[in-house]
Scaffold this active site. Structure first.
Site, PDB file in Angstrom:
ATOM      1  N   ALA A 164      86.199  19.258 119.111  1.00  8.35           N
ATOM      2  CA  ALA A 164      85.688  20.302 119.997  1.00  8.35           C
ATOM      3  C   ALA A 164      85.843  19.897 121.459  1.00  8.35           C
ATOM      4  O   ALA A 164      85.822  18.713 121.808  1.00  8.35           O
ATOM      5  CB  ALA A 164      84.213  20.566 119.691  1.00  8.35           C
ATOM      6  N   ALA A 192      82.967  17.834 122.702  1.00  8.52           N
ATOM      7  CA  ALA A 192      83.055  16.459 122.203  1.00  8.52           C
ATOM      8  C   ALA A 192      84.098  15.671 122.980  1.00  8.52           C
ATOM      9  O   ALA A 192      83.904  14.487 123.286  1.00  8.52           O
ATOM     10  CB  ALA A 192      83.388  16.459 120.716  1.00  8.52           C
ATOM     11  N   TYR A 245      87.047  16.705 107.347  1.00  9.02           N
ATOM     12  CA  TYR A 245      85.658  16.293 107.539  1.00  9.02           C
ATOM     13  C   TYR A 245      85.179  15.444 106.356  1.00  9.02           C
ATOM     14  O   TYR A 245      84.477  14.442 106.533  1.00  9.02           O
ATOM     15  CB  TYR A 245      84.748  17.516 107.695  1.00  9.02           C
ATOM     16  N   LEU A 299      80.411  21.261 115.549  1.00 17.05           N
ATOM     17  CA  LEU A 299      81.044  22.424 114.927  1.00 17.05           C
ATOM     18  C   LEU A 299      80.372  23.731 115.379  1.00 17.05           C
ATOM     19  O   LEU A 299      79.301  23.701 115.996  1.00 17.05           O
ATOM     20  CB  LEU A 299      80.959  22.290 113.400  1.00 17.05           C
ATOM     21  N   LYS A 332      73.092  21.518 119.164  1.00 14.12           N
ATOM     22  CA  LYS A 332      72.119  22.603 119.116  1.00 14.12           C
ATOM     23  C   LYS A 332      72.853  23.954 119.149  1.00 14.12           C
ATOM     24  O   LYS A 332      73.974  24.021 119.656  1.00 14.12           O
ATOM     25  CB  LYS A 332      71.128  22.497 120.268  1.00 14.12           C
ATOM     26  N   ARG A 364      81.534  31.350 122.103  1.00 19.12           N
ATOM     27  CA  ARG A 364      80.209  31.812 122.506  1.00 19.12           C
ATOM     28  C   ARG A 364      80.077  33.325 122.478  1.00 19.12           C
ATOM     29  O   ARG A 364      78.975  33.861 122.587  1.00 19.12           O
ATOM     30  CB  ARG A 364      79.881  31.294 123.904  1.00 19.12           C
ATOM     31  N   ASP A 409      73.049  29.655 122.514  1.00 14.96           N
ATOM     32  CA  ASP A 409      73.813  28.713 123.325  1.00 14.96           C
ATOM     33  C   ASP A 409      72.961  28.065 124.413  1.00 14.96           C
ATOM     34  O   ASP A 409      72.967  26.841 124.580  1.00 14.96           O
ATOM     35  CB  ASP A 409      75.013  29.419 123.959  1.00 14.96           C
TER      36      ASP A 409
END
Length: 324
Positions: free
Chosen positions: A12, A15, A58, A74, A97, A165, A177
């Site tokens: 991501a 990340a 994964y 994720l 989160k 999003r 978000d």
């Protein structure tokens, strides 16, 4: 003490830009593995972690016996599933989160955590930042007198329909978000839970793009009024204010320290010069990882549990149920 080997499920953007480098930089931690089938997506991680092992799935990363802890960035709707899978594989888990889409889902995560004997929690990084520790301390000490009101604004403008999003199927919207910040931050600092709430919600294509919550919060020292605005269609702004009868506390960069602006907390009291505390260069993501490792290795206190995350998700559920 041997470094804790971490793996990341998925390459991501967040990340790549924040949590991967934070794990790599944190004392006692080592970014050891990444799960992605794309060599192109893996390369930016290898640029700062040259010895990184790349798994093509994964499940393969979770089967790696060298990996002790897993970070999960994720899409929101996959958090519960892969947190449970990681716990079942014997890994500690730090999941982005919101860790779930409804509070009831977190009950299953708590049960899975307890059954596994591993540590799992939500990556709610702001509680590790010293600006929030200071704001909480000032409130505990009563430096603004009786807390009467708290208000939060967190907004940015992201109209891109292809962005995760803005997709309902992946749990998009301003509430999951950034609502977690607008709601959790006040719960944490003022040690309070929501009373009666009212919310006005605007939506586009099945996701909320503007939410205004008003109501009251109830704490050990009494209740106070509350207002929170979150939006993914407004000019970037973030601010939190706690207002008492003898002063106020203002955080001018409460959530994205060093990205939106420099973290700064101001205490204003009647008849006194403002007290301003600044935190240049503090990386809350690195502190989060270091606190995580210390909790597991040494039993050090950790400020955010699944039970804390459940409280915020219950508030999110309440916000949605309180729409006018």
């Amino acid at each position: 003490m041997d470094a804790m080997n971490w793996g990341i499920l998925g390459a991501a953007k967040f990340a790549r830009e924040h949590m991967g480098p934070a794990i790599h930089a944190a004392r006692g931690a080592r970014l050891a593995a990444l799960a992605t089938s794309s060599a192109e997506k893996a390369q930016p991680f290898k640029d700062f972690a040259p010895d990184l092992k790349v798994h093509d799935s994964y499940d393969a990363l979770l089967a790696d016996p060298e990996i002790e802890a897993v970070y999960i960035p994720l899409p929101n709707t996959l958090h519960v599933e892969w947190t449970k899978k990681a716990l079942a594989a014997g890994k500690h888990v730090l999941c982005e989160k919101p860790i779930a889409m409804e509070a009831s889902e977190i009950d299953g995560l708590i049960a899975a955590r307890d059954a596994s004997g591993k540590f799992a929690t939500e990556a709610y990084m702001i509680v590790h930042h010293p600006q929030w520790e200071l704001a909480r301390q000032w409130l505990d000490e009563g430096l603004i007198g009786e807390l009467r009101h708290a208000d939060v604004v967190f907004s940015f403008n992201n109209p891109d329909p292809t962005n995760i999003r803005n997709k309902p199927e992946t749990g998009g919207g301003s509430i999951p978000d950034i609502g977690v910040y607008a709601y959790s931050s006040v719960r944490f600092a003022a040690r309070a839970e929501p009373g009666e709430l009212r919310s006005v919600i605007q939506r586009e294509n099945g996701v909320d793009t503007y939410t205004h919550v008003t109501g009251e919060m109830l704490g050990a020292k009494g209740g106070f009024t509350y207002s929170a605005i979150t939006s993914t269609r407004l000019h970037p702004r973030q601010e939190v204010t706690f207002q008492g009868d003898a002063g106020l506390i203002r955080l001018s960069c409460p959530f994205n320290a060093n990205v939106f602006d420099q973290a700064e907390v101001t205490l204003s009291r009647t008849g006194e010069p403002d007290r301003v505390q600044r935190f240049p260069g503090v990386n809350q993501y690195v502190i989060q990882v270091e606190n995580y490792v210390r909790h597991i290795r040494e039993g050090a206190p950790y400020p955010w549990t699944l039970e804390d995350a459940r409280g915020t998700q219950a508030m999110i559920d309440k916000v949605r149920a309180s729409e006018l």
